[in-house]
Design a protein around this motif. Structure first.
Motif, mmCIF file in Angstrom:
data_model
loop_
_atom_site.group_PDB
_atom_site.id
_atom_site.type_symbol
_atom_site.label_atom_id
_atom_site.label_comp_id
_atom_site.label_asym_id
_atom_site.label_seq_id
_atom_site.Cartn_x
_atom_site.Cartn_y
_atom_site.Cartn_z
ATOM 1 N N TRP A 80 17.453 13.755 23.847
ATOM 2 C CA TRP A 80 17.582 14.056 25.283
ATOM 3 C C TRP A 80 16.474 15.000 25.754
ATOM 4 O O TRP A 80 15.866 14.796 26.806
ATOM 5 C CB TRP A 80 18.952 14.666 25.566
ATOM 6 N N LEU A 81 16.178 16.017 24.956
ATOM 7 C CA LEU A 81 15.131 16.969 25.344
ATOM 8 C C LEU A 81 13.772 16.286 25.423
ATOM 9 O O LEU A 81 12.974 16.571 26.322
ATOM 10 C CB LEU A 81 15.082 18.122 24.335
ATOM 11 N N ARG A 82 13.521 15.365 24.478
ATOM 12 C CA ARG A 82 12.238 14.658 24.513
ATOM 13 C C ARG A 82 12.158 13.718 25.712
ATOM 14 O O ARG A 82 11.094 13.548 26.310
ATOM 15 C CB ARG A 82 12.020 13.894 23.211
ATOM 16 N N LEU A 83 13.282 13.117 26.059
ATOM 17 C CA LEU A 83 13.312 12.267 27.254
ATOM 18 C C LEU A 83 13.062 13.099 28.497
ATOM 19 O O LEU A 83 12.302 12.703 29.388
ATOM 20 C CB LEU A 83 14.658 11.551 27.355
ATOM 21 N N TYR A 84 13.681 14.259 28.564
ATOM 22 C CA TYR A 84 13.530 15.146 29.724
ATOM 23 C C TYR A 84 12.077 15.572 29.906
ATOM 24 O O TYR A 84 11.593 15.710 31.039
ATOM 25 C CB TYR A 84 14.431 16.371 29.535
#
Length: 295
Positions: A34-38
């Motif tokens: 999720w953090l990498r997507l964000y």
């Protein structure tokens, strides 16, 4: 974006749990995804589901490799920093439910696989991800990735290829196949082939061609034989064609339920360089003298 991600969360967590065998670590992997997507440029993501699967798999692979390195470095030591960080989030009931849904026996076996084998097996055999998409995740060619999954599958089934007794049985089976191909013995070929066997050959075109079915394969190879020696190819039974010491091609066999289920003929030099080849020793001379060439 958050709503889209949440629609994939359950799938990603199930996938990560099978790779990692730990609910806490699986949650960490999904959160990192999720953090990498964000932080990513979403305009460059054409297929969100595929992107999330790839990123989560790579994170899990890194975690498995890191875990393996820690085990080797601190084999007799505990890792208090990991358990301390995860203690507050550990949910025994949820962990038990997740383990029950996967199968404790499978998790125990999966833990015996190396990181790349585990990722390849889970993605392909459990989640039906094509090998062409798994290959860049594990950093290997599609062919090498296919063999990773094959070795993992054998281990999961309890038929590790380094077992001497199992190797003897495989040698006898391949020996029978090579002898039947050489003699043009159609019935004997059918006897050792799985009905749905597939032959992949990269020599005829730039793209590997496939021959499917025992009848079609037997028709293709019967009576056409020369120049190959039984060997181990990436730890599994195979054959090497090297007349005069010059390697021409390698044949890999996948055996399922006592029958030959897949035959891969590899002549591409790039692929050949990636293979680990071992000529069987004197103990295997009974099974290592037959020769075959599918031309």
């Amino acid at each position: 974006m958050e709503e889209q991600f949440e629609s994939y969360r359950e799938h990603l967590q199930a996938m990560a749990y099978r790779m990692l065998g730990s609910l806490t670590e699986a949650e960490d992997a999904v959160q990192e995804t999720w953090l990498r997507l964000y932080r990513s440029d979403r305009s460059e993501i054409e297929n969100l589901g595929g992107w999330l699967t790839t990123v989560t798999s790579r994170i899990c692979l890194d975690m498995l490799r890191s875990r393996k390195a820690r085990r080797e470095e601190f084999m007799d030591e505990s890792l208090p920093e990991i358990s301390a960080n995860s203690e507050d989030r550990y949910n025994p009931e949820q962990e038990a439910l997740m383990a029950d849904s996967v199968g404790l026996a499978l998790l125990v076996v999966l833990d015996k696989l190396n990181p790349s084998e585990r990722v390849a097996f889970v993605l392909h055999d459990v989640f039906a991800v094509p090998f062409s998409e798994i290959a860049p995740i594990v950093g290997k060619s599609e062919l090498a990735t296919r063999k990773l999954a094959s070795r993992a599958r054998q281990k999961v089934r309890g038929n590790e290829s380094n077992s001497q007794a199992d190797l003897d049985r495989q040698c006898k089976l391949v020996d029978a196949f090579l002898a039947a191909a050489y003699a043009g013995d159609f019935d004997s070929l059918l006897a050792v082939l799985d009905p749905d066997v597939v032959l992949r050959d990269d020599r005829e075109t730039s793209v590997r061609t496939e021959t499917r079915g025992a009848l079609a394969l037997a028709n293709k190879v019967a009576g056409r034989a020369k120049a190959a020696q039984v060997a181990l190819v990436d730890g599994c039974i195979g054959a090497i064609a090297a007349p005069g010491g010059k390697l021409l091609y390698v044949i890999q066999f996948t055996i399922k339920d006592g029958k030959i289920a897949e035959v891969d003929l590899i002549s591409d030099s790039t692929h050949l360089e990636q293979l680990d080849l071992t000529i069987l020793g004197k103990k295997m001379t009974t099974y290592s003298k037959k020769q075959v060439d599918f031309t």
